[in-house]
Design a protein around this motif. Structure first.
Motif, PDB file in Angstrom:
ATOM      1  N   ARG A   9       0.812  -1.223   0.000  1.00 33.28           N
ATOM      2  CA  ARG A   9       0.000   0.000   0.000  1.00 33.28           C
ATOM      3  C   ARG A   9       0.839   1.264   0.000  1.00 33.28           C
ATOM      4  O   ARG A   9       0.330   2.347  -0.267  1.00 33.28           O
ATOM      5  CB  ARG A   9      -0.877   0.038   1.255  1.00 33.28           C
ATOM      6  CG  ARG A   9      -1.922  -1.043   1.296  1.00 33.28           C
ATOM      7  CD  ARG A   9      -2.454  -1.188   2.700  1.00 33.28           C
ATOM      8  NE  ARG A   9      -3.466  -2.222   2.779  1.00 33.28           N
ATOM      9  CZ  ARG A   9      -4.781  -1.980   2.682  1.00 33.28           C
ATOM     10  NH1 ARG A   9      -5.218  -0.752   2.515  1.00 33.28           N
ATOM     11  NH2 ARG A   9      -5.632  -2.968   2.761  1.00 33.28           N
ATOM     12  N   GLU A  10       2.106   1.105   0.368  1.00 31.53           N
ATOM     13  CA  GLU A  10       2.958   2.287   0.545  1.00 31.53           C
ATOM     14  C   GLU A  10       4.329   2.019  -0.035  1.00 31.53           C
ATOM     15  O   GLU A  10       4.929   0.976   0.230  1.00 31.53           O
ATOM     16  CB  GLU A  10       3.076   2.584   2.048  1.00 31.53           C
ATOM     17  CG  GLU A  10       3.994   3.732   2.376  1.00 31.53           C
ATOM     18  CD  GLU A  10       4.041   4.033   3.869  1.00 31.53           C
ATOM     19  OE1 GLU A  10       3.525   3.223   4.661  1.00 31.53           O
ATOM     20  OE2 GLU A  10       4.612   5.079   4.226  1.00 31.53           O
ATOM     21  N   VAL A  11       4.852   2.978  -0.805  1.00 30.55           N
ATOM     22  CA  VAL A  11       6.209   2.876  -1.327  1.00 30.55           C
ATOM     23  C   VAL A  11       7.024   4.011  -0.726  1.00 30.55           C
ATOM     24  O   VAL A  11       6.610   5.177  -0.738  1.00 30.55           O
ATOM     25  CB  VAL A  11       6.236   2.941  -2.861  1.00 30.55           C
ATOM     26  CG1 VAL A  11       7.677   2.823  -3.368  1.00 30.55           C
ATOM     27  CG2 VAL A  11       5.375   1.826  -3.457  1.00 30.55           C
ATOM     28  N   ILE A  12       8.171   3.643  -0.174  1.00 29.33           N
ATOM     29  CA  ILE A  12       9.052   4.594   0.506  1.00 29.33           C
ATOM     30  C   ILE A  12      10.305   4.761  -0.335  1.00 29.33           C
ATOM     31  O   ILE A  12      11.055   3.808  -0.529  1.00 29.33           O
ATOM     32  CB  ILE A  12       9.410   4.065   1.911  1.00 29.33           C
ATOM     33  CG1 ILE A  12       8.141   3.848   2.736  1.00 29.33           C
ATOM     34  CG2 ILE A  12      10.375   5.024   2.606  1.00 29.33           C
ATOM     35  CD1 ILE A  12       8.358   3.064   4.030  1.00 29.33           C
ATOM     36  N   LEU A  13      10.500   5.958  -0.877  1.00 29.86           N
ATOM     37  CA  LEU A  13      11.728   6.230  -1.621  1.00 29.86           C
ATOM     38  C   LEU A  13      12.775   6.697  -0.633  1.00 29.86           C
ATOM     39  O   LEU A  13      12.557   7.645   0.122  1.00 29.86           O
ATOM     40  CB  LEU A  13      11.499   7.306  -2.686  1.00 29.86           C
ATOM     41  CG  LEU A  13      10.430   7.006  -3.732  1.00 29.86           C
ATOM     42  CD1 LEU A  13      10.427   8.125  -4.787  1.00 29.86           C
ATOM     43  CD2 LEU A  13      10.655   5.658  -4.396  1.00 29.86           C
ATOM     44  N   THR A  14      13.895   6.012  -0.617  1.00 29.51           N
ATOM     45  CA  THR A  14      14.960   6.385   0.301  1.00 29.51           C
ATOM     46  C   THR A  14      16.266   6.137  -0.419  1.00 29.51           C
ATOM     47  O   THR A  14      16.309   6.021  -1.633  1.00 29.51           O
ATOM     48  CB  THR A  14      14.775   5.618   1.640  1.00 29.51           C
ATOM     49  OG1 THR A  14      15.793   6.009   2.559  1.00 29.51           O
ATOM     50  CG2 THR A  14      14.821   4.113   1.472  1.00 29.51           C
ATOM     51  N   GLY A  15      17.358   6.069   0.307  1.00 33.85           N
ATOM     52  CA  GLY A  15      18.612   5.906  -0.435  1.00 33.85           C
ATOM     53  C   GLY A  15      19.795   5.716   0.483  1.00 33.85           C
ATOM     54  O   GLY A  15      19.726   4.893   1.388  1.00 33.85           O
ATOM     55  N   GLY A  16      20.734   6.632   0.321  1.00 38.68           N
ATOM     56  CA  GLY A  16      20.762   7.829  -0.496  1.00 38.68           C
ATOM     57  C   GLY A  16      19.580   8.757  -0.250  1.00 38.68           C
ATOM     58  O   GLY A  16      18.806   8.588   0.652  1.00 38.68           O
TER      59      GLY A  16
END
Ligand SMILES: *Cc1c(COP(=O)(O)O)cnc(C)c1O
Ligand code: SF4
Length: 344
Positions: A140-147
Motif C-alpha cells: 500500500r505504501e512505497v518509501i523512496l529512500t537511499g541515499g
C-alpha cells in the motif's frame, strides 16, 4: 561537481573546518567513507566538534570498528529481492533509486554503500522495481529512500512518483530526505512541483538532528514543499554530542514544529562500523524523552525506535509508563489503576 560542496580533506582544511593536524586521519577516513558538506550546511558549523560539525566532518574514530558493529546493521540485504528494493513488511516497500546524499553523515547506517560514485538504479532496474510493486497488491505504501531521492532531477523524481501513484493499490508515497536542511537551495519550484500529486498523498520524512539545521532557507524549502501539498514528518537519530540532552531534543522538536514538521521517529543509533562515538545507551534515551513529557507539547514527542540489529524490524523502546498494575505520571510518581470488575 562545481557546486561548492566540500568533498576532500583539502577542501575542509581550506574552509577552516579541519586543521592540518586532522589531515592524516581525515585522508584515511575519506578513502573508506564518502565525505560531503554543502556550503549551506558548512555555514552552520562553528567548530569541528559542535553539534553540526560532528555530524559531517571525518574523524579518526571512524577507522575503529567496535566488536558489536555490523556492515549491514538493519539487515537490508536479507530483505532485498532485487537491486534497490527492500521489502520487510507486507504493506510497504523501500525503493532506493540512488545512493547519493547531499552530505554524508558520519553515523550513517548505510555508510558502507552510500557515496557520490555509488550506483543509481539503471532505467531497467527502476522499471523492475516498479514492476515488483505492480505485481504485489498487498503493498500500500512505497518509501523512496537511499541515499537521498531529492538528489534526483525533478524530472526523474516526478516520473518515478507518478509511475508508482498510477498503481491502484499504492495508497501512500513516502520520501526520506535530508536535502531541505542539508542543501535547501535544491528544493526548487520544479522539485516541489514534481512532488505535487493530486490523487496520492505524499509524505516527506525529513532527517534532521539539531535545531540549528532549521535555517531560514531550510524553513523556506520546507514551506515550499508543504505548499505543494506534501505532508512533513521528521526523523532524528539520538547522537552523543549532537542532541543528547533534554534541552537539545526540546529545541530540535520545537524547531521542527515551527517548520511544520511533525516529529515522527527518534532512532536509536544503528551499529554501523566506526560510529561508536555517537552511541547513547537506551536507558539514557528513555530518560531524555521522559524529560519532555508533561512539559512540552505532545506534538513534539516522536516515537523512540530501535531497528533490531540483524534485520528483525523496528520497535518502540519507551520510555514506558506502565508500572506493574499501576502507571507512573510524568513526574515519576506511581498510581494504582482501578478497572471495571472482571464480570463486566
Ligand atoms: C523503517 C522501514 C520501513 C518503514 O517503517 P515505518 O515504521 O512504517 O516507518 C519500511 N521498510 C523497511 C525495510 C524499513 O527499514
Ligand atoms: S542522509 Fe541518510 S543515507 Fe545519507 S549519509 Fe546521512 S544517514 Fe546516510
Amino acid at each position: 561537481m562545481p557546486d561548492g560542496t566540500l568533498r576532500t580533506p583539502d577542501a575542509l582544511i581550506g574552509a577552516g573546518l579541519l586543521t592540518e593536524a586532522d589531515r592524516d586521519a581525515a585522508t584515511r577516513v575519506a578513502a573508506r567513507y564518502a565525505v560531503a558538506v554543502p556550503p549551506a550546511f558548512a555555514a552552520l558549523i562553528e567548530d569541528a566538534d559542535d553539534p553540526i560539525g560532528r555530524q559531517v566532518l571525518p574523524h579518526a574514530d571512524e577507522l575503529v570498528t567496535a566488536a558489536h558493529e555490523l556492515l549491514d546493521p538493519v539487515g537490508d540485504a536479507a530483505h532485498s529481492p532485487l537491486p534497490g528494493v527492500v521489502h520487510r513488511y507486507p504493506d510497504r516497500v523501500l525503493i532506493t533509486p540512488l545512493l547519493v546524499c547531499p552530505l554524508y553523515c558520519r553515523f550513517c547506517f548505510r555508510r558502507e554503500r552510500v557515496g557520490p560514485g555509488s550506483g543509481a538504479l539503471s532505467g531497467a532496474e527502476l522499471d523492475a522495481a516498479v514492476a515488483y510493486v505492480r505485481a504485489r497488491p498487498a503493498i500500500r505504501e512505497v518509501i523512496l529512500t537511499g541515499g537521498d531521492p531529492l538528489m534526483l532531477s525533478p524530472r526523474r523524481l516526478g516520473r518515478l512518483l507518478r509511475a508508482l501513484a498510477e498503481l491502484p493499490h499504492v495508497e501512500l508515497l513516502r520520501v526520506h530526505s535530508r536535502v531541505p536542511v542539508a542543501d535547501p537551495g535544491r528544493v526548487s519550484a520544479a522539485l516541489a512541483e514534481a512532488m505535487a500529486l493530486d490523487q496520492t498523498p505524499v509524505w516527506l520524512v525529513l532527517h534532521a538532528n539539531h535545531a540549528r539545521e532549521f535555517s531560514p532557507d531550510a524553513a523556506n524549502s520546507l514551506r515550499r514543499l508543504q505548499r505543494a501539498g506534501v505532508s512533513l514528518l521528521g526523523q532524528s537519530v539520538l547522537l552523543r554530542g549532537v542532541n543528547d540532552s533534554v534541552a537539545a531534543l526540546e529545541a530540535l522538536f520545537r524547531a521542527m514544529l515551527r517548520a511544520r514538521v511533525k516529529p515522527y521517529y527518534l532512532h536509536q543509533l544503528d551499529p554501523a562500523p566506526g560510529t561508536a562515538r555517537f552511541h547513547v545507551p537506551l536507558a539514557e534515551g528513555q530518560a531524555l524523552l521522559a524529560g519532555l513529557r508533561g512539559r512540552v507539547t505532545g506534538l513534539a514527542w516522536p516515537t523512540y525506535v530501535l531497528d533490531i540489529p540483524g534485520g528483525f524490524g523496528k520497535v518502540p523502546v519507551g520510555p514506558i509508563y506502565l508500572d506493574g498494575d499501576g502507571v507512573r505520571d510524568p513526574s515519576g510518581k506511581s498510581h494504582a489503576l482501578a478497572g471495571p470488575p472482571a464480570s463486566l
